[in-house]
Scaffold this motif. Structure first.
Motif, short mmCIF file in Angstrom:
data_model
loop_
_atom_site.label_atom_id
_atom_site.label_comp_id
_atom_site.label_asym_id
_atom_site.label_seq_id
_atom_site.Cartn_x
_atom_site.Cartn_y
_atom_site.Cartn_z
N ALA A 197 0.28 -1.10 0.05
CA ALA A 197 0.26 -0.17 -0.15
C ALA A 197 0.96 1.45 0.31
O ALA A 197 0.38 2.82 -0.14
N LEU A 198 2.43 0.68 1.11
CA LEU A 198 2.78 2.48 0.88
C LEU A 198 3.47 2.68 -0.11
O LEU A 198 3.81 3.94 -0.69
N THR A 199 4.69 1.57 -1.04
CA THR A 199 5.04 1.66 -1.78
C THR A 199 4.33 1.88 -3.28
O THR A 199 4.61 2.21 -4.64
N ILE A 212 13.17 -2.36 -0.10
CA ILE A 212 12.37 -3.27 -0.30
C ILE A 212 12.26 -4.22 0.39
O ILE A 212 11.78 -5.19 1.45
N ARG A 213 12.93 -5.23 -0.61
CA ARG A 213 13.29 -6.52 0.20
C ARG A 213 13.62 -6.44 1.67
O ARG A 213 13.40 -7.88 2.33
N LYS A 214 14.44 -5.42 2.18
CA LYS A 214 14.77 -5.74 3.72
C LYS A 214 13.94 -5.55 4.62
O LYS A 214 13.41 -5.49 5.45
N MET A 257 -5.56 -5.99 1.51
CA MET A 257 -5.39 -4.25 1.31
C MET A 257 -4.07 -3.43 1.34
O MET A 257 -5.33 -2.25 1.38
N GLN A 258 -3.64 -3.62 0.25
CA GLN A 258 -3.26 -3.09 -0.44
C GLN A 258 -3.88 -1.72 -2.06
O GLN A 258 -4.01 -0.53 -1.26
N ARG A 259 -4.59 -3.35 -2.03
CA ARG A 259 -5.51 -2.19 -3.19
C ARG A 259 -7.00 -1.22 -2.37
O ARG A 259 -7.15 -0.38 -3.35
N ASP A 260 -7.24 -1.97 -1.56
CA ASP A 260 -8.62 -0.99 -0.94
C ASP A 260 -7.72 0.52 -0.54
O ASP A 260 -8.52 0.81 -1.06
N ILE A 261 -6.51 0.73 0.65
CA ILE A 261 -5.85 1.44 0.13
C ILE A 261 -5.96 2.42 -1.27
O ILE A 261 -5.92 3.71 -1.72
#
Ligand SMILES: NC(=O)c1ccc[n+]([C@@H]2O[C@H](COP(=O)([O-])OP(=O)(O)OC[C@H]3O[C@@H](n4cnc5c(N)ncnc54)[C@H](OP(=O)(O)O)[C@@H]3O)[C@@H](O)[C@H]2O)c1
Length: 306
Positions: A197-199, A212-214, A257-261
């Motif tokens: 959601a953030l990226t 991002i992997r980290k 959740m990513q898509r919802d945001i």
């Protein structure tokens, strides 16, 4: 068996639809255009495993339910407590209530409202959604319900429930440790959803970008620490396994959740990263990565809910 499915969405619609197709007496609780469409044309399930249509009972009034043997909760995790409050007046001492939400504390939410003899614990694996009013689309992944008594006992009723799910013809597992299984699923979905959601990036991009992997690994590591502080035995192998899952999923995958945001809708943020942060505080476990993700996403979540 008299079955009620509250929330006829991607999850409730698919599994409830399979139970209705197998001939069980299923009543859906739905609302709005979805309710009208199911009433008028039945519930249509489009699935990679075969399309079907059922004509179950459907109503928007939980309070009209009579003597349910099994209630499956297909609502979002933030709706579990409010639904349980209404459900309390219609269940009997023999009713089993099975939550299938993502997140770690859905059965615990039920226990704040319902007697403990009514509460099972569970999770599901599926990728599905409401495509149109009255239409569920299951578009990838073999659907499965993993479930058990809250105390993991192998009661007669839980064995009977397994035979009901077997008869409905979907994959199902009677768990030996349902809380561990819930956390293993949560470790995957709770790790990747907030970062996605953030990226605003698909899984393929996130896993290939070293920074991002980290963050993915740090987020998961904090979840393992919180689970262990709660007495749930997640291991480094479990962490490695979810990284492996993230690596293997289709490049363009996104989490719901990513898509919802991203679509400006209310999301399960509070039940995912928010839960890790609040449990970390309670248990004295540092969760800086989850806190960063949670607080950065909170303004949009509040806007979506206003
Ligand atoms: N779908 C998946 O692929 C998947 C996979 C694994 C786990 N999960 C988890 O399963 C849970 C459900 O997800 P979902 O994708 O099935 O959500 P969804 O498609 O949004 O379905 C939830 C349904 O519940 C309905 N609902 C909520 N409160 C209600 C009420 N009081 N009365 C009647 N209907 C009510 C909603 O109606 P409105 O639209 O009117 O609000 C919606 O139709 C979540 O915790 C999710 O994380 C989902």
């Amino acid at each position: 068996m008299n079955i009620v499915v509250i929330g006829a969405g991607g999850v409730g619609g698919y599994f409830g639809g399979k139970l209705a197709q197998a001939g069980f007496d299923v009543t859906f609780i739905a609302r709005g255009k979805h309710l009208e469409a199911i009433k008028n044309k039945g519930l249509q399930v489009k699935s990679i495993l075969g399309d079907f249509t059922v004509h179950p009972n459907v109503t928007d009034a939980i309070q009209d339910i009579k003597n349910p043997d099994l209630v499956i909760l297909g609502v979002k995790s933030w709706q579990v407590t409010e639904v349980a409050k209404v459900l309390k007046s219609v269940i009997t001492k023999n009713t089993m209530v099975l939550p299938l939400q993502n997140g770690a504390d859905n059965a615990d939410k039920l226990l704040t409202v319902l007697p403990k003899e009514n509460v099972l614990a569970g999770l599901c694996k599926i990728v599905s959604k409401v495509e149109l009013p009255g239409v569920i689309n299951h578009f990838t992944f073999e659907p499965e319900i993993v479930f058990g008594e809250y105390d993991n006992s192998k009661s007669d009723r839980i064995k009977q429930l397994k035979s009901v799910f077997d008869k409905a013809g979907f994959k199902n597992t009677l768990s030996d440790d349902i809380h561990l299984d819930i956390w293993k699923k949560f470790l995957f979905i709770g790790t990747i959803s907030g970062i996605g959601a953030l990226t605003r990036a698909v899984f393929g991009v996130m896993r290939e970008t070293p920074g991002i992997r980290k963050i993915i690994k740090d987020t998961a590591q904090e979840m393992v620490a919180v689970a262990n502080a709660k007495g749930v035995g997640l291991t480094q192998q479990d962490l490695a396994m979810i990284i492996n899952v993230i690596d293997k999923l289709d490049y363009n995958t996104t989490a719901s959740m990513q898509r919802d945001i991203m679509e400006g809708k209310p999301s399960e943020l509070e039940n995912f990263n928010g839960y890790i942060v609040s449990q970390g505080k309670l248990l004295g476990v540092d969760t800086p990565t989850n806190a960063f993700i949670y607080h950065c996403l909170l303004p949009q979540e509040m806007k979506a809910r206003s």
